[in-house]
Design a protein around this motif. Sequence first.
Motif, PDB file in Angstrom:
ATOM      1  N   LYS A 157       0.960  -1.043   0.030  1.00 49.69           N
ATOM      2  CA  LYS A 157      -0.028   0.015  -0.132  1.00 49.69           C
ATOM      3  C   LYS A 157       1.007   1.297   0.109  1.00 49.69           C
ATOM      4  O   LYS A 157       2.155   1.199   0.494  1.00 49.69           O
ATOM      5  N   ASP A 158       0.287   2.104  -0.454  1.00 51.95           N
ATOM      6  CA  ASP A 158       1.119   3.585  -0.664  1.00 51.95           C
ATOM      7  C   ASP A 158       0.714   4.473   0.559  1.00 51.95           C
ATOM      8  O   ASP A 158      -0.423   4.544   1.048  1.00 51.95           O
ATOM      9  N   PHE A 159       1.696   5.330   1.261  1.00 53.92           N
ATOM     10  CA  PHE A 159       1.669   6.184   2.338  1.00 53.92           C
ATOM     11  C   PHE A 159       2.550   7.325   2.152  1.00 53.92           C
ATOM     12  O   PHE A 159       3.075   7.301   1.165  1.00 53.92           O
ATOM     13  N   ILE A 160       1.832   8.301   2.826  1.00 49.55           N
ATOM     14  CA  ILE A 160       2.679   9.540   2.818  1.00 49.55           C
ATOM     15  C   ILE A 160       3.211   9.771   4.315  1.00 49.55           C
ATOM     16  O   ILE A 160       2.223  10.087   5.065  1.00 49.55           O
ATOM     17  N   SER A 161       4.475  10.349   4.448  1.00 50.77           N
ATOM     18  CA  SER A 161       4.771  10.847   5.929  1.00 50.77           C
ATOM     19  C   SER A 161       4.832  12.104   5.834  1.00 50.77           C
ATOM     20  O   SER A 161       5.992  12.561   4.874  1.00 50.77           O
ATOM     21  N   ILE A 162       4.791  13.058   6.676  1.00 52.56           N
ATOM     22  CA  ILE A 162       5.216  14.282   6.865  1.00 52.56           C
ATOM     23  C   ILE A 162       5.884  14.491   7.922  1.00 52.56           C
ATOM     24  O   ILE A 162       5.648  14.179   8.912  1.00 52.56           O
ATOM     25  N   ASP A 175      -2.278   6.839   4.579  1.00 53.83           N
ATOM     26  CA  ASP A 175      -2.239   6.115   3.538  1.00 53.83           C
ATOM     27  C   ASP A 175      -2.814   6.790   2.260  1.00 53.83           C
ATOM     28  O   ASP A 175      -3.869   7.833   2.510  1.00 53.83           O
ATOM     29  N   THR A 176      -2.826   6.670   1.128  1.00 47.57           N
ATOM     30  CA  THR A 176      -3.204   7.382  -0.023  1.00 47.57           C
ATOM     31  C   THR A 176      -4.113   6.398  -0.748  1.00 47.57           C
ATOM     32  O   THR A 176      -3.789   5.243  -0.858  1.00 47.57           O
ATOM     33  N   GLU A 177      -5.163   6.991  -1.230  1.00 48.57           N
ATOM     34  CA  GLU A 177      -5.877   5.966  -2.321  1.00 48.57           C
ATOM     35  C   GLU A 177      -5.387   6.029  -3.645  1.00 48.57           C
ATOM     36  O   GLU A 177      -5.903   6.308  -4.579  1.00 48.57           O
ATOM     37  N   THR A 178      -4.189   5.213  -3.875  1.00 45.98           N
ATOM     38  CA  THR A 178      -3.639   5.342  -5.101  1.00 45.98           C
ATOM     39  C   THR A 178      -3.067   3.539  -5.303  1.00 45.98           C
ATOM     40  O   THR A 178      -2.973   3.029  -4.436  1.00 45.98           O
ATOM     41  N   ALA A 195      -0.497  14.727  -4.742  1.00 45.00           N
ATOM     42  CA  ALA A 195      -0.194  13.310  -4.904  1.00 45.00           C
ATOM     43  C   ALA A 195      -0.796  12.697  -6.267  1.00 45.00           C
ATOM     44  O   ALA A 195      -1.986  12.727  -6.278  1.00 45.00           O
ATOM     45  N   TRP A 196      -0.160  12.126  -7.091  1.00 46.70           N
ATOM     46  CA  TRP A 196      -0.715  11.691  -8.066  1.00 46.70           C
ATOM     47  C   TRP A 196      -0.328  10.093  -8.605  1.00 46.70           C
ATOM     48  O   TRP A 196       0.953   9.864  -8.221  1.00 46.70           O
ATOM     49  N   LYS A 203      -5.479  10.178 -11.872  1.00 52.69           N
ATOM     50  CA  LYS A 203      -6.030  10.166 -10.305  1.00 52.69           C
ATOM     51  C   LYS A 203      -5.091  11.393  -9.543  1.00 52.69           C
ATOM     52  O   LYS A 203      -3.756  10.864  -9.625  1.00 52.69           O
ATOM     53  N   ILE A 204      -5.500  12.454  -9.274  1.00 53.67           N
ATOM     54  CA  ILE A 204      -4.687  13.135  -8.436  1.00 53.67           C
ATOM     55  C   ILE A 204      -5.271  13.475  -7.272  1.00 53.67           C
ATOM     56  O   ILE A 204      -6.299  13.814  -7.015  1.00 53.67           O
ATOM     57  N   LEU A 205      -4.733  13.209  -6.131  1.00 50.65           N
ATOM     58  CA  LEU A 205      -5.213  13.418  -4.737  1.00 50.65           C
ATOM     59  C   LEU A 205      -4.565  14.890  -4.272  1.00 50.65           C
ATOM     60  O   LEU A 205      -3.217  15.165  -4.199  1.00 50.65           O
ATOM     61  N   LEU A 206      -5.273  15.794  -3.227  1.00 53.53           N
ATOM     62  CA  LEU A 206      -4.714  17.081  -2.626  1.00 53.53           C
ATOM     63  C   LEU A 206      -5.025  16.864  -1.286  1.00 53.53           C
ATOM     64  O   LEU A 206      -6.256  16.673  -0.798  1.00 53.53           O
ATOM     65  N   TYR A 207      -4.077  17.029  -0.579  1.00 49.46           N
ATOM     66  CA  TYR A 207      -4.073  16.854   0.914  1.00 49.46           C
ATOM     67  C   TYR A 207      -3.529  18.182   1.732  1.00 49.46           C
ATOM     68  O   TYR A 207      -2.714  18.858   1.162  1.00 49.46           O
ATOM     69  N   SER A 208      -3.977  18.273   2.835  1.00 51.33           N
ATOM     70  CA  SER A 208      -3.776  19.475   3.686  1.00 51.33           C
ATOM     71  C   SER A 208      -2.427  18.942   4.401  1.00 51.33           C
ATOM     72  O   SER A 208      -2.112  17.750   4.504  1.00 51.33           O
ATOM     73  N   LEU A 209      -1.862  20.090   5.194  1.00 49.68           N
ATOM     74  CA  LEU A 209      -0.626  19.825   5.874  1.00 49.68           C
ATOM     75  C   LEU A 209      -0.761  18.713   7.104  1.00 49.68           C
ATOM     76  O   LEU A 209      -0.005  17.918   7.110  1.00 49.68           O
ATOM     77  N   ASP A 210      -1.941  18.459   7.424  1.00 47.89           N
ATOM     78  CA  ASP A 210      -2.385  17.595   8.490  1.00 47.89           C
ATOM     79  C   ASP A 210      -2.787  16.417   8.182  1.00 47.89           C
ATOM     80  O   ASP A 210      -3.413  15.538   8.867  1.00 47.89           O
ATOM     81  N   GLY A 211      -2.684  16.092   6.865  1.00 49.97           N
ATOM     82  CA  GLY A 211      -2.931  14.872   6.136  1.00 49.97           C
ATOM     83  C   GLY A 211      -4.420  14.494   5.735  1.00 49.97           C
ATOM     84  O   GLY A 211      -4.949  13.554   5.505  1.00 49.97           O
ATOM     85  N   ARG A 212      -5.451  15.746   5.855  1.00 49.61           N
ATOM     86  CA  ARG A 212      -6.788  15.623   5.507  1.00 49.61           C
ATOM     87  C   ARG A 212      -6.954  15.396   3.771  1.00 49.61           C
ATOM     88  O   ARG A 212      -6.332  16.458   2.998  1.00 49.61           O
ATOM     89  N   LEU A 213      -7.591  14.737   3.343  1.00 48.85           N
ATOM     90  CA  LEU A 213      -7.816  14.627   1.935  1.00 48.85           C
ATOM     91  C   LEU A 213      -8.884  15.797   1.690  1.00 48.85           C
ATOM     92  O   LEU A 213      -9.894  15.775   2.008  1.00 48.85           O
ATOM     93  N   LEU A 214      -8.057  16.490   0.775  1.00 56.00           N
ATOM     94  CA  LEU A 214      -9.049  18.097   0.565  1.00 56.00           C
ATOM     95  C   LEU A 214      -9.915  17.663  -0.791  1.00 56.00           C
ATOM     96  O   LEU A 214     -11.087  18.051  -0.860  1.00 56.00           O
ATOM     97  N   SER A 215      -9.141  16.906  -1.547  1.00 51.72           N
ATOM     98  CA  SER A 215     -10.057  16.555  -2.839  1.00 51.72           C
ATOM     99  C   SER A 215      -9.424  15.306  -3.730  1.00 51.72           C
ATOM    100  O   SER A 215      -8.219  15.513  -3.638  1.00 51.72           O
TER     101      SER A 215
END
Length: 449
Positions: A157-162, A175-178, A195-196, A203-215
């Motif tokens: 699975k794909d993840f993003i760490s900040i 985790d990202t829906e990719t 994130a694309w 598919k392109i995903l847009l996240y806020s700094l706190d990890g919320r999926l904006l769109s």
Amino acid sequence: MNFSELFKLSGLLGRFSPDGKCLASCVQYRLVVRDVKTLQILQLYTCLDQIQYIEWSSDSLFILCAMYKRGIVQVWSLEQPDWHCKIDEGSAGLVASCWSPDGRHILNTTEFHLRITVWSLCTKSVSYIKYPKACQQGIAFTKDGRYMAVAERRDCKDFISIFVCSDWQLLRHFDTETQDLFGIEWAPNGCVLAAWDTCLEYKILLYSLDGRLLSTYRAYEWSLGIKSIAWSPSSQFLAIGSYDEKVRILNHVTWKKITEFEHPATIASTKTIVYKEVEKSPSVETERLSFPPTRALASSLFSTQSKYDISQVPVPLQYIKPVADRANPKMGIGMLAFSPDNCFLATKNDNIPNAVWIWDIQKLKLFVVLEQLCAIQSFQWDPRQPRLAVCTGNSKVYLWSPAGCVSVQVPTEGDFQIVSLSWHSSGDSMALLSKDNFCVCYLEREEVK
């Protein structure tokens, strides 16, 4: 416009320092640092093997040289030439290396993307980030240097760490829906992370700094998807280039598409200016002819000059049909760049390799097309004003601004095929790079205005 003499170069490794005072270039295993104004050599460093990558620290005090084959990074100091640092990743190997924004930490990615090692130049301490993903753009820093996003892959699975860059503490992990995350990039204001997905799925995903999926944005399904993306400098627009030869512009309020730019094989609109590069034979005054001719005159006689004509629409462009059964087909939007004032977007459609398209972002319309004689190798905006420099693998540099277009022959002896270029941060000069050489082009003050 003035040009320096040619200097030797290998691996297209020529970089201006962030403070604009120095120019670093590599020749095999040597690193040469020159003064930008005089091009006198300030420092000459010898590395352990052929240099494959160089990068300046953000404060222009250090230069990192990576030798991926040997798994070694060497760091040199401009202030203290005797000081140097060697980082050896040993059997873990090395596939990528970069500076952290503070210019005092180095991030090395080991072979097979097993981990990222964070080395501190100040304390000599080491931190590790596990499971980095092997993708095109897997590490991204915010412009202010405070945060770092890392693409990760674990348990299929794909993840993003900040991370917070000041102490490398984990801020968010999600985790990202990719299907297969391909790249990540922060908006210039550092508020949104794009994130694309792999090119197999749009598919392109847009996240806020706190990890919320904006769109989430998907233009279509069951066809090759995203090929390139670019944020506008103001962070208001996100341009997405795809394999269907279109650019879609998303807005920062609703993250919905506000328009799409098509790249047809024929320009039909009378409101679009088409500059067509045409060859012109060199004119030589007979009084200047001597036998044998001087080398400079001989080279000017046999180098074809070119100029721009304004074509009458409709203008058919040279269109290449991609080979369907090959990987990485030459199709779709391969290059995208916004001008520094947010007014223009330059694009290249790989199906029409000889053309640069310049779009007016205020009117959301095609403004200009540059049709070149050779395929576009690279283009880059002047960092200070809306002026685009283009190179096409020959010994000319092309400049476009809203005032017009010009083709300039670099006055060199021999073969100088410009395949890459890089503006100085002041916009007064640029480095023109070929496979084996580079020169610096200085623009007159009147031209700069």
